[in-house]
Write a protein that holds these residues in place. Structure first.
Motif, PDB file in Angstrom:
ATOM      1  N   GLN A 566       0.881  -1.177   0.000  1.00 35.79           N
ATOM      2  CA  GLN A 566       0.000   0.000   0.000  1.00 35.79           C
ATOM      3  C   GLN A 566       0.916   1.224   0.000  1.00 35.79           C
ATOM      4  OE1 GLN A 566      -3.274  -0.251  -0.209  1.00 35.79           O
ATOM      5  NE2 GLN A 566      -3.264  -2.472  -0.099  1.00 35.79           N
ATOM      6  N   HIS A 567       1.463   1.513  -1.186  1.00 35.40           N
ATOM      7  CA  HIS A 567       2.541   2.495  -1.234  1.00 35.40           C
ATOM      8  C   HIS A 567       2.131   3.854  -0.693  1.00 35.40           C
ATOM      9  CE1 HIS A 567       3.634  -0.523  -4.260  1.00 35.40           C
ATOM     10  NE2 HIS A 567       4.839  -0.273  -3.840  1.00 35.40           N
ATOM     11  N   ARG A 568       0.953   4.285  -1.040  1.00 35.66           N
ATOM     12  CA  ARG A 568       0.597   5.665  -0.688  1.00 35.66           C
ATOM     13  C   ARG A 568       0.313   5.793   0.810  1.00 35.66           C
ATOM     14  NH1 ARG A 568      -2.982   7.786  -5.758  1.00 35.66           N
ATOM     15  NH2 ARG A 568      -2.236   9.829  -5.107  1.00 35.66           N
ATOM     16  N   HIS A 569      -0.247   4.750   1.397  1.00 32.44           N
ATOM     17  CA  HIS A 569      -0.344   4.745   2.865  1.00 32.44           C
ATOM     18  C   HIS A 569       1.052   4.849   3.476  1.00 32.44           C
ATOM     19  CE1 HIS A 569      -4.466   2.989   2.472  1.00 32.44           C
ATOM     20  NE2 HIS A 569      -4.640   3.488   3.674  1.00 32.44           N
ATOM     21  N   ARG A 570       1.939   4.012   2.951  1.00 33.13           N
ATOM     22  CA  ARG A 570       3.278   3.952   3.531  1.00 33.13           C
ATOM     23  C   ARG A 570       4.025   5.266   3.335  1.00 33.13           C
ATOM     24  NH1 ARG A 570       5.583   0.149   0.479  1.00 33.13           N
ATOM     25  NH2 ARG A 570       7.263   1.579  -0.088  1.00 33.13           N
ATOM     26  N   VAL A 596      -2.685   6.682  10.384  1.00 25.96           N
ATOM     27  CA  VAL A 596      -2.669   6.875   8.932  1.00 25.96           C
ATOM     28  C   VAL A 596      -3.996   6.362   8.390  1.00 25.96           C
ATOM     29  CG1 VAL A 596      -1.436   4.670   8.598  1.00 25.96           C
ATOM     30  CG2 VAL A 596      -1.446   6.370   6.758  1.00 25.96           C
ATOM     31  N   HIS A 597      -4.545   7.077   7.416  1.00 23.41           N
ATOM     32  CA  HIS A 597      -5.868   6.677   6.917  1.00 23.41           C
ATOM     33  C   HIS A 597      -6.079   7.260   5.527  1.00 23.41           C
ATOM     34  CE1 HIS A 597      -9.947   5.138   7.577  1.00 23.41           C
ATOM     35  NE2 HIS A 597     -10.413   6.241   7.022  1.00 23.41           N
ATOM     36  N   GLN A 598      -6.776   6.496   4.695  1.00 23.16           N
ATOM     37  CA  GLN A 598      -7.153   6.991   3.376  1.00 23.16           C
ATOM     38  C   GLN A 598      -8.645   7.281   3.370  1.00 23.16           C
ATOM     39  OE1 GLN A 598      -9.282   6.760   0.186  1.00 23.16           O
ATOM     40  NE2 GLN A 598      -8.483   4.693   0.012  1.00 23.16           N
ATOM     41  N   SER A 599      -9.006   8.462   2.898  1.00 22.93           N
ATOM     42  CA  SER A 599     -10.426   8.756   2.722  1.00 22.93           C
ATOM     43  C   SER A 599     -10.584   9.707   1.549  1.00 22.93           C
ATOM     44  CB  SER A 599     -11.014   9.372   3.999  1.00 22.93           C
ATOM     45  OG  SER A 599     -10.331  10.548   4.379  1.00 22.93           O
ATOM     46  N   PHE A 600     -11.696   9.577   0.828  1.00 22.38           N
ATOM     47  CA  PHE A 600     -12.006  10.465  -0.297  1.00 22.38           C
ATOM     48  C   PHE A 600     -10.863  10.482  -1.328  1.00 22.38           C
ATOM     49  CE2 PHE A 600     -13.970  11.811   3.625  1.00 22.38           C
ATOM     50  CZ  PHE A 600     -15.312  11.722   3.295  1.00 22.38           C
ATOM     51  N   GLY A 601     -10.194   9.340  -1.449  1.00 20.59           N
ATOM     52  CA  GLY A 601      -9.137   9.229  -2.442  1.00 20.59           C
ATOM     53  C   GLY A 601      -7.836   9.899  -2.052  1.00 20.59           C
ATOM     54  N   THR A 602      -7.734  10.350  -0.814  1.00 24.09           N
ATOM     55  CA  THR A 602      -6.535  11.051  -0.354  1.00 24.09           C
ATOM     56  C   THR A 602      -5.956  10.326   0.859  1.00 24.09           C
ATOM     57  OG1 THR A 602      -7.212  13.203  -1.213  1.00 24.09           O
ATOM     58  CG2 THR A 602      -5.742  13.226   0.685  1.00 24.09           C
ATOM     59  N   ALA A 625       1.100  14.527   7.078  1.00 18.79           N
ATOM     60  CA  ALA A 625       1.579  14.311   5.717  1.00 18.79           C
ATOM     61  C   ALA A 625       0.397  13.881   4.864  1.00 18.79           C
ATOM     62  CB  ALA A 625       2.653  13.222   5.701  1.00 18.79           C
ATOM     63  N   VAL A 626       0.394  14.355   3.625  1.00 17.87           N
ATOM     64  CA  VAL A 626      -0.743  14.069   2.758  1.00 17.87           C
ATOM     65  C   VAL A 626      -0.269  13.700   1.361  1.00 17.87           C
ATOM     66  CG1 VAL A 626      -1.090  16.429   1.892  1.00 17.87           C
ATOM     67  CG2 VAL A 626      -3.054  14.921   2.109  1.00 17.87           C
ATOM     68  N   ASP A 627      -1.017  12.807   0.727  1.00 19.42           N
ATOM     69  CA  ASP A 627      -0.836  12.508  -0.694  1.00 19.42           C
ATOM     70  C   ASP A 627      -2.209  12.650  -1.346  1.00 19.42           C
ATOM     71  OD1 ASP A 627      -0.670  11.428  -3.209  1.00 19.42           O
ATOM     72  OD2 ASP A 627       0.273   9.536  -2.590  1.00 19.42           O
ATOM     73  N   CYS A 628      -2.362  13.737  -2.089  1.00 22.74           N
ATOM     74  CA  CYS A 628      -3.644  13.983  -2.765  1.00 22.74           C
ATOM     75  C   CYS A 628      -3.412  14.086  -4.266  1.00 22.74           C
ATOM     76  CB  CYS A 628      -4.306  15.240  -2.217  1.00 22.74           C
ATOM     77  SG  CYS A 628      -3.259  16.706  -2.242  1.00 22.74           S
ATOM     78  N   GLY A 629      -2.411  13.322  -4.736  1.00 26.81           N
ATOM     79  CA  GLY A 629      -2.124  13.359  -6.166  1.00 26.81           C
ATOM     80  C   GLY A 629      -1.527  14.691  -6.552  1.00 26.81           C
ATOM     81  N   ARG A 682       1.052  23.531  17.622  1.00 27.01           N
ATOM     82  CA  ARG A 682       1.861  23.852  16.450  1.00 27.01           C
ATOM     83  C   ARG A 682       1.522  22.788  15.396  1.00 27.01           C
ATOM     84  NH1 ARG A 682       7.103  23.182  18.491  1.00 27.01           N
ATOM     85  NH2 ARG A 682       8.034  21.998  16.797  1.00 27.01           N
ATOM     86  N   ILE A 683       1.234  23.201  14.188  1.00 30.40           N
ATOM     87  CA  ILE A 683       0.849  22.239  13.149  1.00 30.40           C
ATOM     88  C   ILE A 683       1.818  22.350  11.982  1.00 30.40           C
ATOM     89  CG2 ILE A 683      -0.979  21.478  11.575  1.00 30.40           C
ATOM     90  CD1 ILE A 683      -2.973  22.886  13.508  1.00 30.40           C
ATOM     91  N   GLU A 684       2.432  21.222  11.631  1.00 31.84           N
ATOM     92  CA  GLU A 684       3.335  21.205  10.479  1.00 31.84           C
ATOM     93  C   GLU A 684       2.726  20.284   9.431  1.00 31.84           C
ATOM     94  OE1 GLU A 684       7.165  19.983  12.116  1.00 31.84           O
ATOM     95  OE2 GLU A 684       6.594  21.032  13.949  1.00 31.84           O
ATOM     96  N   THR A 685       2.685  20.759   8.187  1.00 33.16           N
ATOM     97  CA  THR A 685       2.047  19.960   7.145  1.00 33.16           C
ATOM     98  C   THR A 685       3.039  19.687   6.015  1.00 33.16           C
ATOM     99  OG1 THR A 685       1.254  21.982   6.114  1.00 33.16           O
ATOM    100  CG2 THR A 685      -0.250  20.882   7.616  1.00 33.16           C
ATOM    101  N   HIS A 686       3.021  18.480   5.533  1.00 30.89           N
ATOM    102  CA  HIS A 686       3.959  18.069   4.473  1.00 30.89           C
ATOM    103  C   HIS A 686       3.191  17.372   3.362  1.00 30.89           C
ATOM    104  CE1 HIS A 686       7.277  19.078   7.136  1.00 30.89           C
ATOM    105  NE2 HIS A 686       6.556  18.533   8.098  1.00 30.89           N
ATOM    106  N   ILE A 687       3.543  17.726   2.141  1.00 33.42           N
ATOM    107  CA  ILE A 687       2.848  17.157   0.990  1.00 33.42           C
ATOM    108  C   ILE A 687       3.773  16.173   0.282  1.00 33.42           C
ATOM    109  CG2 ILE A 687       1.772  17.672  -1.238  1.00 33.42           C
ATOM    110  CD1 ILE A 687       1.151  20.491  -0.100  1.00 33.42           C
ATOM    111  N   ARG A 688       3.238  15.006  -0.033  1.00 33.27           N
ATOM    112  CA  ARG A 688       3.993  14.021  -0.800  1.00 33.27           C
ATOM    113  C   ARG A 688       3.561  14.216  -2.258  1.00 33.27           C
ATOM    114  NH1 ARG A 688       5.864  10.074  -4.024  1.00 33.27           N
ATOM    115  NH2 ARG A 688       7.315   8.678  -2.973  1.00 33.27           N
TER     116      ARG A 688
END
Lengths: 729, 180
Positions: A566-570, A596-602, A625-629, A682-688
């Motif tokens: 499950q590459h995108r989860h990982r 970690v969780h996938q919902s709505f294709g993200t 961390a997020v992967d939304c394409g 404090r919130i840090e956000t990272h995009i894959r």
């Protein structure tokens, strides 16, 4: 209410994004008809038009409730049209089937589906217009189209240095047939950029017109007295006293209660307290959420669910297990608590109905108004405003119908305004849910099987009828048959919104079984930011943590090993863990938890850093961390994750709607707390980043928050909190 | 008829004295920039400044406002120049739905008027009465620091950066012209 504005001025003044956004959306056709003298604008499709003065108008089919939809759509259109997104004039689409969501088949904003739904159509709209403008220029100059380039709102002929503005080309372009186009697949100019939000200016000077700010001349304001028990109705009422109160003009019974109609909200609110009503409290009269939890537990023990996932031989595996780990997780009803209370203004005449309202579903609003008034489609006008939050609440059109009933009864415009207490006590809620999860372990503590039962209420039983009604009204035959089967399936006993995220459990386990038990207590329910995932991820990601500890493994390693394929989860799990410094020392008294969780294709992962002081849970830092394409606007993605973190933490740490004797116990922000500035971590956000088709980000940040915090609390205290909101008390 | 000084303008308001200032602004004067959120001073959406002090207008009887200097979001900019907070808010794309931001800005600009370089603790103390359902707190915090920085760089006196301080008479209503 004093009004100096004429109706026409009001409609004109409306909203302002950059150049100004009208409440009354004048469609190209209507505008051309109304102004025969001026040259026709160029409107190759429903999403844009270009006027001879170079004004490019973007018609946004989805509503702006804070998620950044205006900016995102502007970027998509501007990318292919070759203009600056900030130069676009923005209009909200009226209720019109041309603006139906391409996948939902209805004009609705939700499900984190705006970005995927508009990714193609808006770029296509821009590209089509651009090609027609190039063609118009080529014909004007009598040169091959291939030599004409579109740039910055102009078409250029490089060889001769000639240049024409789009406005100069629209007359000619409007006469051309619509070509087929190819969309860019690389070298994006605007897509992928952190374009600053285009709606900031009117939101920092008070000029943005939200639904509650709409002022229609001669409008009265109504406050509705509703039955303290949801679903109850009026037996009789006495408004003699209320009618004598200052400013009161009418007291009217409508389906939802007794409306006090006055000059101002304040007059109406004061007088509403003087109305005495005898209620038929209806079927929920004796209902309590404590009893509901007991019912859920009984149903889980009885175990008569519908199997919605069955991989391997879970039941047999449990017969052979050396040890069974078992846990029950529960989640309460939750209110959306949009900052802008529900409201709507309606003006119903004999031949026409105008509604101004903050709604996520203009198409649904139109269908429901149509049912009340029996007017033709073209006589019902739903005017979209800015929304002061949505989160799913405004998929319900209840407040709009109140305004329509009142305006019809009184033959003048009426604005209905809900108090915060009305909103907290009379809204539809996120359904309560209880999960029972079992893990079959071998002798070494390794997990072999996962058995999971969810008991909850079906969302589609509540909204299904309205949804399907709107969906099918006037839809072409093939859409009808396709969507009807989808909706009817969903409305049945396998309503995926109740167990989504459980049935798609991503971990590589040989035996998994998921059952769903539908139980309908009759409490009004509605989609709530991240829907079923909002409780299912709490159960799955907490239980994975329990399994990791049972096996004596690190929670990140345990997940990673079982997400090999499950590459995108990982990816998001590893990115969040790395950025959070998972495995490195924390400040004294601070502990980490992960989910970690996938919902709505993200795909989304979070690490929460938490300390516990007495019974107080304090979240210091959240790393997401997020992967939304493909990312259209990194800044908007980050803003949604930050907001989702705080939304999720608010629910995890303190929110609950409980009922006793059928009455909602909470009423305002003192007993339904939202996180405040001093509690905000404090919130840090990272995009894959990657190039998969883009998916939405409005919701996917929410589900991971509760389990990440609960897992951190376990790390801190050794106590497993399995009930939301989390409490050490 | 009550006479109120709102954004430097003397306004006549036809409202009962016990009507909260919020509804006098919104429903009587048509000034809708100040928002209704909770009606009990729990959320801060209705924050205005009264003599420079952030005040929840939803619980403030309008009758007690006579002779006080009221500043609303519509009066935050001074002489057409956005307040440094408004600039910082735009620069950092702070608003999401935007509904609470009028109140946030009135609290933040009042903070900066007394503490031109606030610490995070100062921000917590001054801003915790303003709820944001969209969760823009991290950006609000950054934007307050950014506004302080902008003011410092440009020599703006934050104590005097807010709106028109002196009362002017109410402008006569101008007839609305139809567009040609």
């Amino acid at each position: 209410m004093t009004d100096t504005l004429s109706r026409r001025t009001l409609l004109r003044a409306g909203l302002a994004v950059g150049g100004g956004l009208l409440l009354e959306v004048s469609l190209p056709v209507a505008q051309a008809a109304g102004k025969p003298a001026s040259p026709e604008p160029f409107a190759p499709n429903a999403f844009l038009r270009i006027d001879p003065d170079d004004t490019v108008t973007l018609v946004v089919a989805r509503v702006e409730m804070g998620q950044g939809t205006v900016t995102m759509h502007a970027q998509l259109l501007a990318e292919e049209l070759e203009v600056d997104p900030a130069s676009l004039r923005v209009e909200f689409a009226p209720a019109d089937r041309r603006y139906d969501h391409p996948d939902m088949g209805i004009q609705l904003t939700g499900g984190s589906m705006s970005t995927p739904g508009s990714w193609e159509p808006y770029r296509h709209a821009g590209a089509t217009a651009r090609e027609m403008l190039r063609e118009a220029a080529a014909r004007t100059w009598d040169v091959p189209k291939a030599e004409c380039t579109a740039e910055q709102g102009t078409v250029v002929h490089a060889a001769t240095g000639r240049r024409l503005r789009y406005g100069e080309l629209v007359e000619k372009a409007a006469r051309l047939s619509v070509p087929s186009v190819t969309l860019k697949t690389k070298d994006f100019r605007v897509v992928g950029q952190s374009v600053p939000r285009l709606d900031s200016a009117p939101k920092v000077d008070g000029s943005a017109i939200f639904g509650i700010d709409v002022r229609v001349p001669d409008a009265l304001v109504a406050v509705v007295v509703r039955c303290p028990v949801p679903g109850g109705s009026v037996k009789s009422f006495d408004a003699t006293e209320a009618r004598t109160r200052p400013g009161v003009l009418h007291v009217v019974q409508i389906p939802s209660g007794i409306a006090v109609v006055a000059k101002t909200y304040w007059h109406a609110l004061q007088a509403s307290r003087a109305v005495s009503v005898e209620w038929d409290e209806g079927p929920l009269a004796g209902f309590s959420t404590d009893a509901l939890l007991e019912t859920h537990r009984r149903l889980l023990r009885e175990g008569k669910g519908v199997r919605v996932r069955d991989s391997g031989q879970a039941d047999a595996t449990f017969g052979k297990a050396a040890r069974i780990l078992e846990a029950e997780y529960s989640a309460p009803f939750l209110a959306h608590a949009t900052m802008e209370p529900q409201n709507a203004t309606a003006h119903v005449t004999d031949s026409r109905c105008d509604v101004w309202a903050p709604t996520q579903g203009p198409g649904m609003a139109k269908e429901q108004v149509k049912r009340v008034l029996c007017y033709a489609d073209e006589d019902i006008h739903i005017h979209q405003t800015w929304l002061g939050g949505g989160f799913g609440r405004r998929i319900s059109q209840d407040y709009i119908l109140e305004a329509v009933h009142l305006s019809k009864a009184l033959s003048r415009p009426v604005k209905v305004v809900w108090s915060r207490e009305d909103d907290m006590r009379h809204s539809p809620y996120r359904p309560a849910a209880t999960h029972r999860v079992e893990g079959a372990l071998d002798e070494a503590g390794h997990v072999l099987g996962w058995r999971h039962t969810v008991v909850s209420q079906s969302l589609f039983s509540e909204v299904g009828q309205d949804y399907v009604g709107a969906l099918l009204a006037g839809a072409p035959g093939f859409v009808k048959s396709a969507t009807a089967s989808l909706a009817i399936n969903a409305m049945g006993s396998k309503d995926i919104t109740s167990f989504e995220g459980v049935d798609s459990l991503p971990y590589e386990l040989p035996h998994v079984a998921v059952d769903f038990i539908r139980h309908e207590p009759g409490v009004p329910v509605m989609f709530w930011r991240s829907v079923g995932h909002s409780h299912s991820a709490f159960a799955t990601e907490s239980f994975v943590d329990e399994l990791a500890h049972a096996a004596g493994e690190d929670p990140v390693d345990f997940r990673r090993q079982r997400l090999k394929y499950q590459h995108r989860h990982r990816w998001v799990l590893e990115l969040a863990a790395e950025k959070a410094g998972w495995g490195t020392p924390t400040p004294p008294g601070v502990f980490r938890g992960v989910a970690v969780h996938q919902s709505f294709g993200t795909w989304c992962a979070a690490v929460a850093e938490v300390s516990v002081e007495g019974t107080r849970i304090r979240v210091h830092r959240v790393v997401m961390a997020v992967d939304c394409g493909r990312v259209i606007n990194p800044n908007l993605v980050q803003a949604q994750l930050e907001g989702a973190a705080i939304f999720g933490l608010s629910a995890a740490l303190g929110q609950r709607i409980s009922l006793q004797e059928g009455r909602v116990q909470q009423s305002n922000f003192h007993d339904y707390p939202l996180l405040r500035m001093n509690e905000s971590p404090r919130i840090e956000t990272h995009i894959r980043f990657n190039e998969a088709p883009p998916t939405g980000v409005g919701e996917p940040g929410v589900p991971v928050m509760a389990p990440a915090v609960a897992n951190a609390v376990f790390a801190a205290t050794g106590r497993r909190l399995r009930q939301l909101p989390l409490s050490l008390g | 008829m009550l006479k109120l000084n709102i954004n430097g303008i003397e306004r006549e308001v036809d409202a009962p004295e016990d009507m909260p200032l919020l509804w006098a602004l919104r429903d009587v004067l048509g000034m809708t920039g100040t928002k209704f959120g909770c009606g009990m001073a729990m959320c801060g959406a209705c924050t205005v400044q009264v003599d420079g002090v952030p005040t929840r207008s939803c619980v403030m009887p309008v009758g007690t406002m006579v002779g006080r200097r009221i500043t609303t979001i519509e009066g935050l900019a001074r002489d057409g120049q956005p307040h440094p907070c408004q600039r910082a808010w735009m620069e950092l794309s702070v608003p999401q739905c935007g509904y609470c931001q009028s109140g946030q800005l009135m609290s933040a600009s009042a903070l900066l008027a007394t503490k031109p370089e606030p610490s995070d603790e100062d921000i917590d103390a001054a801003m915790s009465g303003n709820l944001c359902r969209c969760g823009t707190y991290p950006r609000i915090r950054s934007a307050i620091h950014r506004a302080a920085e902008l003011a410092k760089q440009e020599g703006i006196d934050l104590a005097r950066a807010i709106g028109a301080p002196e009362a002017r008479p109410e402008p006569q209503p101008v007839s609305q012209e139809e567009e040609p």
